[in-house]
Scaffold this motif. Sequence first.
Motif, PDB file in Angstrom:
ATOM      1  N   ASP A  44       0.822  -1.217   0.000  1.00  9.56           N
ATOM      2  CA  ASP A  44       0.000   0.000   0.000  1.00  9.56           C
ATOM      3  C   ASP A  44       0.855   1.266   0.000  1.00  9.56           C
ATOM      4  OD1 ASP A  44      -2.290  -1.474  -0.026  1.00  9.56           O
ATOM      5  OD2 ASP A  44      -2.659  -1.345   2.136  1.00  9.56           O
ATOM      6  N   THR A  47       2.305   2.189  -3.558  1.00  4.29           N
ATOM      7  CA  THR A  47       1.371   2.114  -4.683  1.00  4.29           C
ATOM      8  C   THR A  47       1.677   3.167  -5.747  1.00  4.29           C
ATOM      9  OG1 THR A  47      -0.363   1.226  -3.271  1.00  4.29           O
ATOM     10  CG2 THR A  47      -1.067   2.238  -5.335  1.00  4.29           C
ATOM     11  N   ARG A  48       2.038   4.372  -5.312  1.00  2.00           N
ATOM     12  CA  ARG A  48       2.242   5.468  -6.279  1.00  2.00           C
ATOM     13  C   ARG A  48       3.695   5.628  -6.721  1.00  2.00           C
ATOM     14  NH1 ARG A  48      -1.695  10.293  -3.861  1.00  2.00           N
ATOM     15  NH2 ARG A  48      -3.600   9.038  -3.778  1.00  2.00           N
ATOM     16  N   ARG A  52       8.068   0.969  -8.452  1.00  2.00           N
ATOM     17  CA  ARG A  52       7.781   0.160  -7.281  1.00  2.00           C
ATOM     18  C   ARG A  52       8.114  -1.329  -7.473  1.00  2.00           C
ATOM     19  NH1 ARG A  52       2.926   1.542  -9.522  1.00  2.00           N
ATOM     20  NH2 ARG A  52       1.494  -0.161 -10.086  1.00  2.00           N
TER      21      ARG A  52
END
Length: 296
Positions: A44, A47-48, A52
């Motif tokens: 989480d 996420t942005r 990632r």
Amino acid sequence: WLWYLGTLVPVIGLVQVGGQSMADRYTYVPLIGLFIIIAWGVADLVTRWRYRRLVLAISTGVALLPLVIFTWMQVSHWHNSVTLFEHARDVTANNYLAYHNLGRALAEQGRLDEAIDHYSKALRIKPNLAEAHYSLGVALAEQKRFKEAISHYSKGLRIKPNDADAHCHLGQLLEEQGKINEAIGHYYEAVRIKPDFAEVYYNMGVLLGMMGNYRGELQAYERAIRVKPDYAEAYSNLGAVYGGMGFYSKAIWALEEAVRLSPDDSVAQQNLKMAYEIFKNQKIGFGDLGIEGLRD
């Protein structure tokens, strides 16, 4: 967090189960909660992030490497019982349970001197540990140090008097030392505590027979068979006693059972053959033959 804290409650000592206050297994279920936090929480958080997937792949590899090393190191302690309890001894202080269990593991490998040393250390930490006195008694007896073995069994029984196995083993040691009356006393105590102790009834029968108490010997073997119906040795000796008391049919029945249960028992076979001959010819009775005529 609810998982972690909720499953941690039963293993943090509020309600202790067993003698150990710490154990590796206490972490297994609680840590699942932390793993869930890490697995879903990190996903989480990133996420942005633009890269990632690459970052997570590299971070996971970096995190797993030391975990693999630590796992390999920890698993090595579980190689066998000796390495396991050596580790428990080394990472704790005054751990009488680790010393006692390590002694038992060493004794199973035949390393009696080391086992005796660890039992003694356990007793220095906790002098009223009856199990350590019993274990030390067993090891000393194997080294033919009977006087010391008897002393430790006696100390253990003063601490824990209702241990049927300990009474049985002490009786056997006393029997080997020729202290028949004392041995029988401990055998009686063993069957009082544990009425279904077939082996003790058998031992009692042998000693009572040596003392000339054939009726008591007969009753002891009968009780052994009642508790353990497939006790071949008890049937064999019972047949000899029946024969010596003149109970012909019972003697043959008992000896037939002994041979059926233990076909390779040459003594029972010989006694049965003798019983058949006597019963067939009816020239002399078992009582005339005498109890020694049908016993090894």
